[in-house]
Design an enzyme around this catalytic site. Structure first.
Site, PDB file in Angstrom:
ATOM      1  N   GLU A 149       5.110  10.951  22.648  1.00  0.00           N
ATOM      2  CA  GLU A 149       4.527  12.246  22.671  1.00  0.00           C
ATOM      3  C   GLU A 149       5.674  13.366  21.997  1.00  0.00           C
ATOM      4  O   GLU A 149       6.588  13.103  22.761  1.00  0.00           O
ATOM      5  CB  GLU A 149       3.921  12.619  23.907  1.00  0.00           C
ATOM      6  CG  GLU A 149       3.116  13.944  23.744  1.00  0.00           C
ATOM      7  CD  GLU A 149       2.601  14.576  24.980  1.00  0.00           C
ATOM      8  OE1 GLU A 149       1.923  15.554  25.147  1.00  0.00           O
ATOM      9  OE2 GLU A 149       2.632  13.730  26.052  1.00  0.00           O
ATOM     10  N   GLY A 184      10.500  15.780  31.781  1.00  0.00           N
ATOM     11  CA  GLY A 184      10.550  15.082  33.163  1.00  0.00           C
ATOM     12  C   GLY A 184      10.020  13.991  33.282  1.00  0.00           C
ATOM     13  O   GLY A 184      10.574  13.039  34.063  1.00  0.00           O
ATOM     14  N   GLU A 244       3.184  10.578  30.859  1.00  0.00           N
ATOM     15  CA  GLU A 244       2.063   9.837  31.278  1.00  0.00           C
ATOM     16  C   GLU A 244       1.340   8.685  30.721  1.00  0.00           C
ATOM     17  O   GLU A 244       0.359   8.244  30.887  1.00  0.00           O
ATOM     18  CB  GLU A 244       0.814  10.875  31.552  1.00  0.00           C
ATOM     19  CG  GLU A 244       0.366  11.509  30.265  1.00  0.00           C
ATOM     20  CD  GLU A 244       0.896  12.601  29.622  1.00  0.00           C
ATOM     21  OE1 GLU A 244       0.189  13.375  28.728  1.00  0.00           O
ATOM     22  OE2 GLU A 244       2.043  13.033  30.053  1.00  0.00           O
ATOM     23  N   GLU A 303       2.048  13.454  36.517  1.00  0.00           N
ATOM     24  CA  GLU A 303       1.549  12.379  35.576  1.00  0.00           C
ATOM     25  C   GLU A 303       0.468  11.448  35.847  1.00  0.00           C
ATOM     26  O   GLU A 303      -0.221  11.140  35.137  1.00  0.00           O
ATOM     27  CB  GLU A 303       2.932  11.582  35.373  1.00  0.00           C
ATOM     28  CG  GLU A 303       4.336  12.444  34.968  1.00  0.00           C
ATOM     29  CD  GLU A 303       4.172  13.450  33.812  1.00  0.00           C
ATOM     30  OE1 GLU A 303       3.473  12.903  32.827  1.00  0.00           O
ATOM     31  OE2 GLU A 303       4.488  14.551  33.745  1.00  0.00           O
ATOM     32  N   GLU A 330      -2.492  19.965  29.383  1.00  0.00           N
ATOM     33  CA  GLU A 330      -1.215  20.478  30.107  1.00  0.00           C
ATOM     34  C   GLU A 330      -1.684  21.486  31.212  1.00  0.00           C
ATOM     35  O   GLU A 330      -1.278  21.521  32.366  1.00  0.00           O
ATOM     36  CB  GLU A 330      -0.203  20.750  29.394  1.00  0.00           C
ATOM     37  CG  GLU A 330       0.502  19.645  28.553  1.00  0.00           C
ATOM     38  CD  GLU A 330       1.100  18.546  29.531  1.00  0.00           C
ATOM     39  OE1 GLU A 330       1.143  18.698  30.550  1.00  0.00           O
ATOM     40  OE2 GLU A 330       1.131  17.280  28.903  1.00  0.00           O
TER      41      GLU A 330
END
Length: 854
Positions: free
Chosen positions: A122, A262, A265, A299, A321
């Site tokens: 992504e 971070g 997913e 996630e 998001e």
């Protein structure tokens, strides 16, 4: 010198992809410097147009259609795409491409971290792996075969369900994976290497047993226990609250040291920055435990809000998001303290998103154009996007919101969809027209809610007039009014609640009348921060203190005191007074003592607004004056709470250690008191050093170290050295060591950190721990009027951009408020930005600089 303007991609130009790729078989011959990627795709035409496959930094070895090799003249090949203009309506396309993961320092696509293969696709990383229509509305079923050296890469993982595996010749082996769910390419993942594995199982609400595994560096297995507990809690919560059950037989997490974000997913194979997986009391703070819990939840929740239902195009990024941030915030609130969680969420929103909305990088929650999608993973999309979902829930009520979510899940499962489709579900569940509310998605800027009170003593009536104003922002010179749900309550002076309700504030003045009162009521507005606005409540300081004393909404209690302290800091900074008002300090002290049985909340009551939060309150902003004024107020509060702090810190830290809400609240108050002691400077050195030496967990070890660095007394150097000697072999703890110094030191101190043997430009965590922390938390030093802080950060950005454009662009956002600075700092910042603009920087960095300079 880069002179071209980055090309803008526009929402209005969206066209569906002219082909469907129903199934793809990928075979990877994994080698660090020469991985071959074989792709076999089942393709069918949907509309007229050429077949354009994105591809960046790939070596094309072969193209076949229905088994026949294409000659070079049968296709067009550029640095960014493979184009086939003549194709059948239904066919099998095969490609072979060679890539070099070892040379991929951008950490996008397939790369090497710690000697292991991993991916980050992504938003546009898959095009660095193989030729593909790398856009979220092309959804396919993936089957994957991984082949690698068995001794070096004994564990091979990808999305979906594990299949056949076995040995090959020359010491190699293979593993096959099958993901039955349609997914876009950005959710593809693979990992290969040797790991310690922390295993567990979870039984779903319908009795399916899921195998869970967290893969970490060798020797770190036990430190994955909290991540596993967080995963199981997430799975249970999503069943209980949203009726969402996990849909595969396995769920894998892999922790990697080198990661731009971070976590990611990817369906069934979440890849995490190791900072958000590894934790124990010796090496992780309570903030780390909370972050792991939240990010693991975030996630996992993407499995439905992002994976099973994804976004049609990247303009709809907030659909996955913002919605998922809302879900992870609710998860954390249910597991911990809802009021404390809400305050923390708003602190982050104000610090990051309000500043973004007030500067040249302001943009819509759903943008209408972008030059680089990587630059729109922002607080506006994430945090403000979550606030819009929260407002929706407040407006239509819990029952209609729950029904709308179920309709969304059932109607759009397996689809790539849009904001309009999402809101259509809630219009049906609530019976309301939400078109006007959707203006929040298209209008940047933070609204101001103005509240004026008119007290008619003879009639015993208080009239509250609520109105809104919306700022002009880049590209929006004529902002429109926005509908906002405003939770309000009125109290008698003794604290009895008169009424509580939710008002809708839109383009007209909203009038709220409280009648039949013998004394002027106290009014609480925007309770629980029901709308993401700046509140201008036109009452006196004495009246604001009176409201804080009777308000039963924890957020508004805290926020009223924050507003008063903010005024004090601004008044001192701009020479309107020299000391904080004693009544305000006394009110904070009283609130802290009153809430002694809720130490997490009490700790937040001692918090003063950060310097960055104050930039939007007064222009031109003087960071140095604001920092000194903040310290003046903090010193006054420290003296007023000195006996309380010493008494509380006399007691030992709670034991045995547990990362739960109760204990973390106690440690939060202990850390807050250490922070207050640091304002006393050298006078607190002995006490703080004793706390550092006696710390039994990382939360208090780091808090006392930070306090010693702020106090800057005789013990600082010894403590800094001792911490380094204890933890120099643990990179995550050393990130904290770097960050403490970056947040408290001067420019020369930060330069020394960048020259430390362990400072590594290739590792985003390490760069962020020094440069991002310095530029975004140590504003007094970063905004030094001579420009030395800007020059230091710019030099690192220029170096980082050559390796990792996404990281460099993110660091550049530290300059977003430069136009609001006092003249000398503003001129220095502009000079540095224009110097950078003349360099041959990446598209990501060039986009941020162009927008920042305006």
């Amino acid at each position: 010198m880069r002179t071209e303007t980055p090309v803008q991609i526009k929402l209005a130009d969206y066209q569906p992809y002219p082909f469907a790729i129903d199934d793809v078989l990928l075979r990877f011959e994994l080698e660090p410097s020469a991985t071959k990627v074989h792709a076999k795709m089942t393709v069918r035409r949907l509309s007229d147009g050429p077949l354009v496959l994105d591809g960046v930094e790939l070596k094309l070895d072969e193209v076949r259609i229905d088994g026949a090799v294409l000659a070079a003249g049968a296709y067009e090949l550029s640095d960014e795409a493979l184009t086939l203009t003549e194709t059948p309506d239904a066919f099998t396309l095969q490609t072979i491409a060679t890539i070099d993961p070892s040379a991929n320092t951008a950490l996008s696509g397939l790369y090497i971290s710690g000697g292991r293969f991993c991916t980050q696709c992504e938003s546009v990383g898959f095009r660095r792996i193989t030729y593909w229509p790398d856009r979220p509305d092309v959804m396919s079923r993936f089957k994957v075969r991984l082949e690698a050296d068995k001794a070096s890469y004994p564990i091979l993982l990808s999305n979906g369900t594990p299949g056949a595996r076995g040995d090959l010749e020359d010491g190699r082996h293979f593993a096959e994976w099958d993901d039955p769910h349609l997914k876009p390419s950005y959710l593809f993942a693979l990992c290969g290497g040797d790991y310690d594995i922390y295993r567990d199982t979870f039984t779903t609400m319908n009795g399916h047993e899921i195998d869970l595994a967290v893969h970490v560096d060798k020797g770190d297995g036990d430190r994955a226990a909290w991540a596993m507990e967080s995963l199981k809690a997430s799975m249970k919560w999503d069943e209980d609250v949203f009726a969402r059950e996990y849909d595969l037989g396995v769920f894998n997490i892999v922790a990697v040291r080198d990661f731009n974000f971070g976590a990611m997913e990817n369906k069934g194979l979440n890849i995490f920055n190791s900072a958000y997986v590894l934790a124990d009391e010796a090496t992780a703070t309570d903030a780390d435990f909370e972050a792991i819990e939240s990010i693991v939840g975030h996630e996992y929740f993407h499995n439905w809000t992002g994976n099973r239902i994804t976004c049609r195009d990247w303009f709809q990024l907030c659909l996955k998001e913002g919605l998922t941030v809302f879900r992870d915030q609710e998860f954390s609130a249910d597991l911990r303290s809802r009021p404390v969680q809400r305050i923390k969420d708003v602190i982050r929103l104000r610090a990051r998103q309000f500043a973004e909305d007030a500067g040249p990088l302001a943009h819509q929650v759903r943008p209408d154009s972008y030059a680089s999608i990587d630059n729109l993973y922002t607080a506006t999309v994430y945090e403000k996007g979550a606030e819009l979902i929260r407002m929706l829930k407040t407006m239509i009520g819990d029952q209609a919101f729950a029904a709308g979510m179920q309709l969304y899940f059932n109607r759009h499962d397996g689809e790539a969809t849009t904001i309009e489709h999402f809101y259509k579900c809630f219009e049906e569940s609530s019976g309301e027209d939400l078109e006007a509310f959707r203006r929040w998605y298209s209008q940047p800027g933070t609204p101001t809610l103005n509240a004026t009170e008119v007290w008619d003593e003879d009639a015993g009536t208080l009239t509250v007039i609520l109105s809104q104003s919306n700022p002009q922002t880049p590209g929006n010179s004529a902002p429109q009014p926005l509908p906002m749900p405003m939770r309000v309550a009125a109290f008698t002076p003794e604290g009895d609640k008169i009424e509580e309700l939710t008002l809708m504030v839109d383009g007209e003045d909203t009038v709220w009348t409280i009648g039949g009162q013998s004394e002027r009521p106290r009014v609480s507005i925007n309770r629980g921060f029901s709308a993401p606005v700046r509140l201008n409540h036109r009452i006196s300081d004495a009246e604001r203190l009176a409201v804080a004393q009777v308000d039963d909404d924890p957020f508004n209690q805290w926020d009223a005191l924050q507003a008063l302290v903010k005024q004090e800091i601004l008044a001192i900074a701009y020479a309107q007074k020299s000391q904080a008002d004693a009544d305000i300090i006394a009110a904070i002290v009283a609130a802290v003592r009153k809430n002694a049985d809720d130490p997490a909340f009490a700790a937040l009551l001692t918090r003063l607004p950060d310097v960055g939060e104050l930039f939007i309150e007064y222009s031109p902003a003087n960071p140095i004056a604001l920092a000194e004024a903040r310290k003046t107020v903090q010193t006054s509060l420290a003296e007023a709470l000195l006996d309380d702090a010493r008494a509380y810190l006399t007691h030992p830290s709670p034991a045995p250690f547990a990362p739960d809400a109760q204990q973390s609240g106690q440690r939060a108050l202990r850390s807050a008191y250490m922070g207050l002691l640091s304002a006393r400077g050298e006078a607190a050195d002995g006490e703080l050093k004793a706390l550092f030496d006696g710390a039994s967990n990382m939360t208090e070890s780091l808090s006392s170290l930070r306090a010693l660095c702020v106090a800057n007394g005789a013990s600082k150097a010894d403590a800094v050295s001792a911490f380094e000697q204890s933890w120099k072999s643990n990179p995550l703890v050393m990130d904290k060591w770097f960050a403490v110094q970056a947040s408290t030191g001067g420019v020369e101190d930060i330069k020394a950190l960048t020259q430390h043997a362990d400072f590594d430009l290739s590792n985003p965590n390490r760069v962020r721990s020094v440069i991002a922390v310095f530029a975004m938390q140590n504003l007094k030093a970063f905004h030094a009027p001579d420009g030395s802080g800007y020059e230091l950060v710019a030099d690192i950005i220029q170096q980082a951009d050559q390796k990792n454009p996404a990281l460099a662009a993110r660091l550049l956002t530290a300059f977003e408020q430069w136009k609001s600075l006092e003249s000398r700092a503003r001129s220095a910042a502009e000079t540095v930005l224009k110097r950078l603009q003349k360099q041959d920087l990446s598209k990501n960095a060039s986009d941020i600089i162009a927008r920042t300079l305006g």
